[in-house]
Write a protein that holds these residues in place. Structure first.
Motif, PDB file in Angstrom:
ATOM      1  N   ALA A 189       1.426  22.867 -13.118  1.00  0.00           N
ATOM      2  CA  ALA A 189       0.148  22.410 -13.676  1.00  0.00           C
ATOM      3  C   ALA A 189      -0.459  21.256 -12.880  1.00  0.00           C
ATOM      4  O   ALA A 189      -1.497  20.726 -13.289  1.00  0.00           O
ATOM      5  CB  ALA A 189       0.353  21.971 -15.127  1.00  0.00           C
ATOM      6  N   THR A 190       0.158  20.878 -11.751  1.00  0.00           N
ATOM      7  CA  THR A 190      -0.261  19.682 -11.017  1.00  0.00           C
ATOM      8  C   THR A 190      -0.716  20.032  -9.603  1.00  0.00           C
ATOM      9  O   THR A 190      -0.060  20.802  -8.906  1.00  0.00           O
ATOM     10  CB  THR A 190       0.893  18.672 -10.950  1.00  0.00           C
ATOM     11  OG1 THR A 190       1.303  18.332 -12.282  1.00  0.00           O
ATOM     12  CG2 THR A 190       0.487  17.411 -10.211  1.00  0.00           C
ATOM     13  N   ARG A 191      -1.853  19.445  -9.198  1.00  0.00           N
ATOM     14  CA  ARG A 191      -2.380  19.645  -7.847  1.00  0.00           C
ATOM     15  C   ARG A 191      -2.875  18.313  -7.297  1.00  0.00           C
ATOM     16  O   ARG A 191      -3.412  17.480  -8.040  1.00  0.00           O
ATOM     17  CB  ARG A 191      -3.540  20.644  -7.849  1.00  0.00           C
ATOM     18  CG  ARG A 191      -3.193  22.054  -8.297  1.00  0.00           C
ATOM     19  CD  ARG A 191      -2.291  22.772  -7.296  1.00  0.00           C
ATOM     20  NE  ARG A 191      -2.147  24.184  -7.644  1.00  0.00           N
ATOM     21  CZ  ARG A 191      -1.258  24.658  -8.519  1.00  0.00           C
ATOM     22  NH1 ARG A 191      -0.447  23.806  -9.152  1.00  0.00           N
ATOM     23  NH2 ARG A 191      -1.180  25.951  -8.784  1.00  0.00           N
ATOM     24  N   THR A 192      -2.727  18.152  -5.969  1.00  0.00           N
ATOM     25  CA  THR A 192      -3.144  16.914  -5.300  1.00  0.00           C
ATOM     26  C   THR A 192      -3.844  17.233  -3.993  1.00  0.00           C
ATOM     27  O   THR A 192      -3.479  18.188  -3.297  1.00  0.00           O
ATOM     28  CB  THR A 192      -1.930  16.015  -4.996  1.00  0.00           C
ATOM     29  OG1 THR A 192      -1.249  15.716  -6.213  1.00  0.00           O
ATOM     30  CG2 THR A 192      -2.358  14.714  -4.322  1.00  0.00           C
ATOM     31  N   THR A 313      -4.924  13.372  -7.989  1.00  0.00           N
ATOM     32  CA  THR A 313      -3.988  14.317  -8.595  1.00  0.00           C
ATOM     33  C   THR A 313      -4.451  14.624 -10.011  1.00  0.00           C
ATOM     34  O   THR A 313      -4.842  13.713 -10.753  1.00  0.00           O
ATOM     35  CB  THR A 313      -2.568  13.722  -8.651  1.00  0.00           C
ATOM     36  OG1 THR A 313      -2.159  13.343  -7.345  1.00  0.00           O
ATOM     37  CG2 THR A 313      -1.580  14.732  -9.215  1.00  0.00           C
ATOM     38  N   VAL A 314      -4.399  15.900 -10.365  1.00  0.00           N
ATOM     39  CA  VAL A 314      -4.766  16.326 -11.719  1.00  0.00           C
ATOM     40  C   VAL A 314      -3.649  17.200 -12.268  1.00  0.00           C
ATOM     41  O   VAL A 314      -3.158  18.109 -11.581  1.00  0.00           O
ATOM     42  CB  VAL A 314      -6.092  17.102 -11.727  1.00  0.00           C
ATOM     43  CG1 VAL A 314      -6.417  17.604 -13.140  1.00  0.00           C
ATOM     44  CG2 VAL A 314      -7.233  16.240 -11.199  1.00  0.00           C
ATOM     45  N   MET A 315      -3.237  16.924 -13.500  1.00  0.00           N
ATOM     46  CA  MET A 315      -2.298  17.786 -14.205  1.00  0.00           C
ATOM     47  C   MET A 315      -3.001  18.388 -15.414  1.00  0.00           C
ATOM     48  O   MET A 315      -3.520  17.658 -16.272  1.00  0.00           O
ATOM     49  CB  MET A 315      -1.049  17.024 -14.650  1.00  0.00           C
ATOM     50  CG  MET A 315      -0.043  17.924 -15.385  1.00  0.00           C
ATOM     51  SD  MET A 315       1.588  17.169 -15.646  1.00  0.00           S
ATOM     52  CE  MET A 315       1.168  15.860 -16.797  1.00  0.00           C
ATOM     53  N   LYS A 316      -3.020  19.698 -15.467  1.00  0.00           N
ATOM     54  CA  LYS A 316      -3.618  20.411 -16.593  1.00  0.00           C
ATOM     55  C   LYS A 316      -2.623  20.415 -17.752  1.00  0.00           C
ATOM     56  O   LYS A 316      -1.489  20.882 -17.613  1.00  0.00           O
ATOM     57  CB  LYS A 316      -3.963  21.840 -16.177  1.00  0.00           C
ATOM     58  CG  LYS A 316      -4.719  22.644 -17.218  1.00  0.00           C
ATOM     59  CD  LYS A 316      -5.069  24.017 -16.655  1.00  0.00           C
ATOM     60  CE  LYS A 316      -5.887  24.847 -17.629  1.00  0.00           C
ATOM     61  NZ  LYS A 316      -6.243  26.174 -17.033  1.00  0.00           N
ATOM     62  N   LEU A 317      -3.045  19.909 -18.897  1.00  0.00           N
ATOM     63  CA  LEU A 317      -2.133  19.662 -20.004  1.00  0.00           C
ATOM     64  C   LEU A 317      -2.088  20.799 -21.016  1.00  0.00           C
ATOM     65  O   LEU A 317      -3.083  21.477 -21.259  1.00  0.00           O
ATOM     66  CB  LEU A 317      -2.523  18.370 -20.718  1.00  0.00           C
ATOM     67  CG  LEU A 317      -2.450  17.089 -19.885  1.00  0.00           C
ATOM     68  CD1 LEU A 317      -3.015  15.911 -20.681  1.00  0.00           C
ATOM     69  CD2 LEU A 317      -1.023  16.812 -19.446  1.00  0.00           C
ATOM     70  N   ASP A 318      -0.903  20.986 -21.564  1.00  0.00           N
ATOM     71  CA  ASP A 318      -0.745  21.764 -22.789  1.00  0.00           C
ATOM     72  C   ASP A 318      -0.089  20.839 -23.814  1.00  0.00           C
ATOM     73  O   ASP A 318       0.100  19.643 -23.561  1.00  0.00           O
ATOM     74  CB  ASP A 318       0.071  23.041 -22.545  1.00  0.00           C
ATOM     75  CG  ASP A 318       1.471  22.754 -21.996  1.00  0.00           C
ATOM     76  OD1 ASP A 318       2.011  21.644 -22.244  1.00  0.00           O
ATOM     77  OD2 ASP A 318       2.039  23.636 -21.319  1.00  0.00           O
TER      78      ASP A 318
END
Length: 580
Positions: A189-192, A313-318
């Protein structure tokens, strides 16, 4: 004017020891040091019985990563390698022993060749002590490989989120399988994406890793001072934020109703003013797409010494990721939650890495004594090699700065200083095979990085190839050179044409074998090996890198000699000159 920069350091050979002492003295409520190597930083309130141990690690120069995330609710321990170099297996083992609570240990680190090799070796060693250890590599860097090869991507600032999630899952009492699965969910879920506006300065040399003209920037920057995947004109804060955020939004498929966590990370010399400008644009873009930011962090969390630049960096959350992200932790670099700090609890009794002392006896009378290369000559060869590496240190590092992290000369210097120390301690009647074992241990213990296990395997393999010899004749010498090449290939897995040290070692071994077939003497075979290594090293200039950090550069790696191949040529030339 000078091209060197002053740094506030003491003895370069004690740089990491001084760093560790400084961190522990600054954070006595959080940190201590355990283990024989003195490189394992351990949480005072972290490890406990019945909990999965969390060990994060990598090279120094990324402060506050990695030791800054050691503390209650996050990492239990962190082994510190040299600047931009993986910790050695023994340093990692010290951290593993300290973190072990009887439920297994999870190693988390970025996807780099040296880290993969060294942590992998530590896993096997811990297993022999009855400790289950597993590795999880972070692969958040979009720029370093396309999506269909995402397993090849580097781990950069996304370490921050993956470490946090794994630490929380372990602190909540999840099993090793479950903690590993939580880390995988965070990683997926994480991209940089990152950008650099200047090169970093290696503290030991005071020199920049590469040249970056004013008005240009490196796009797709890593965290080891290596160049980005492409170079372009420097843009405004908004333009840079848009460039970094666009592929992140695309890959995570962010849209209306999604929630994310954001990290705007400085690489060492970027002001908070600039980082907040990047966050302003990032937040506005996400808001425009209907994406809500659950929490943001802005600052220096995973640096590259003093590099100017930043990453987003962004992490898409659940639901689960949000719970783990919000779980309290208390470390020098990150505190989440309002829980009061606990008093320091008594340390658990931990096992240590016990070196097995063995008496090395060799029946010299049973060894073959023909040949011009005696143990005394071999010692001279090794000392000459060390001197040659020391003389070429800066040039080798400059070559590495073109396509890597700029530390190859420094790494080889550290290794060969350890070799000299080992040779000073070795028995007077030690055979060449025994000396090879000691040299292998010196490399493995002192270097870390990829050169540590590669040269350790090389000398072990070469020593086995001549274990029946006191002196080396031409045939045995060729077998020794071939053993060096075989050990490096077996450990690293590189092939000819990958633009690595293998491209010098294989031609060296082949040339030595050909000369032997022509009736060549020891001197002639070693001279042929040196010539083959020189030709092989020069040929790497026109190769496109197929392995290691420079693989991420693609066509930008063409036109530069591989530093590992060049140092191979330096070593063989020194050996040949000594024998002649």
């Amino acid at each position: 004017m000078t091209d060197t920069h002053r740094k506030l350091i003491n003895d370069p050979d004690r740089l990491i020891e001084d760093l560790i002492a400084g961190m522990v003295s600054a954070h006595p409520r959080h940190l201590t040091v355990e283990g024989e190597t003195g490189r394992a930083i351990v949480a005072l309130n972290g490890p406990r019985e019945g909990k999965v141990g969390i060990v994060v690690g990598g090279g120094s120069g990324h402060e506050p990563a990695f030791a800054g995330y050691v503390g209650q609710g996050l990492a239990d321990a962190a082994p510190l390698g040299n600047i931009f170099a993986s910790p050695s297996p023994s340093q990692i083992m010290d951290a593993g022993f300290a973190a072990d609570g009887g439920e297994g240990v999870l190693f988390l680190y970025g996807n780099y060749t040296g880290d993969v090799m060294n942590f992998g070796m530590a896993e096997g060693n811990l297993a022999r002590h009855g400790i289950t250890a597993r590795s999880f590599v972070v692969t958040d860097d979009i720029a370093s490989a396309p999506l269909d090869r995402k397993e090849e991507r580097r781990g950069i600032a996304g370490d921050f989120f993956v470490f946090k999630i794994a630490g929380a899952a372990a602190d909540l009492g999840l099993s090793l399988d479950e903690v590993e699965a939580a880390a995988a969910r965070a990683n997926d879920a994480t991209r940089t994406m990152g950008v650099a506006l200047s090169a970093c300065i290696m503290p030991q040399t005071g020199k920049a890793n590469f040249e970056l003209p004013v008005g240009e920037m490196e796009i797709g920057m890593g965290i080891h001072g290596e160049p980005g995947v492409e170079r372009g004109p420097a843009g405004s804060a908004d333009e840079v934020a848009d460039r970094l955020l666009a592929p992140i939004i695309e890959e995570l498929e962010l849209g209306k109703g999604d929630r994310v966590a954001v990290l705007v990370n400085g690489l060492g010399s970027t002001t908070l003013l600039e980082l907040y400008l990047l966050h302003r644009r990032t937040a506005g873009t996400l808001e425009g797409k209907g994406v809500a930011i659950h929490h943001s962090w802005v600052g220096e969390y995973c640096t590259s010494l003093d590099m100017e630049g930043a990453s987003v960096t962004v992490m898409k959350l659940d639901e689960d990721l949000t719970t783990w992200l919000d779980h309290p932790c208390d470390t020098p670099a990150l505190r989440v939650g309002a829980s009061a700090p606990k008093s320091v609890s008594p340390r658990r009794k931990t096992r240590s890495r016990t070196a097995v002392s063995e008496t090395r006896r060799t029946d010299i009378a049973s060894l073959k004594t023909d040949g011009a290369i005696t143990p005394a000559t071999f010692r001279e060869m090794m000392r000459a090699a060390a001197g040659a590496i020391f003389a070429e240190r800066d040039r080798l590092s400059e070559l590495d700065g073109k396509i890597g992290d700029g530390d190859h000369g420094l790494t080889m210097e550290i290794g060969w200083k350890a070799v000299l120390s080992a040779l000073d301690k070795v028995e007077d009647d030690a055979t060449i095979s025994i000396m090879c074992d000691d040299i292998a241990s010196a490399f493995l213990e002192s270097v870390g990085a990829s050169a540590g296990p590669l040269y350790a395997s090389a000398f072990q393999s070469a020593g086995r190839a001549v274990a029946d010899r006191l002196n080396l004749d031409a045939e045995a010498l060729v077998a020794w050179v071939e053993g060096m090449a075989d050990g490096i290939v077996d450990r690293g897995g590189a092939s000819a044409g990958d633009k690595t040290m293998v491209d010098a070692w294989l031609p060296a071994a082949e040339a030595a074998r050909r000369k032997l077939g022509q009736g060549g003497s020891e001197m002639a075979c070693l001279a042929a090996a040196a010539a083959g290594a020189r030709i092989g090293a020069d040929a790497t200039k026109d190769m496109r890198s197929g392995r290691g950090r420079s693989k991420k550069l693609g066509d930008r790696s063409v036109g530069h000699i591989d530093p590992g191949a060049e140092s191979t040529a330096v070593l063989l030339a020194a050996w040949a000159k000594t024998v002649s």
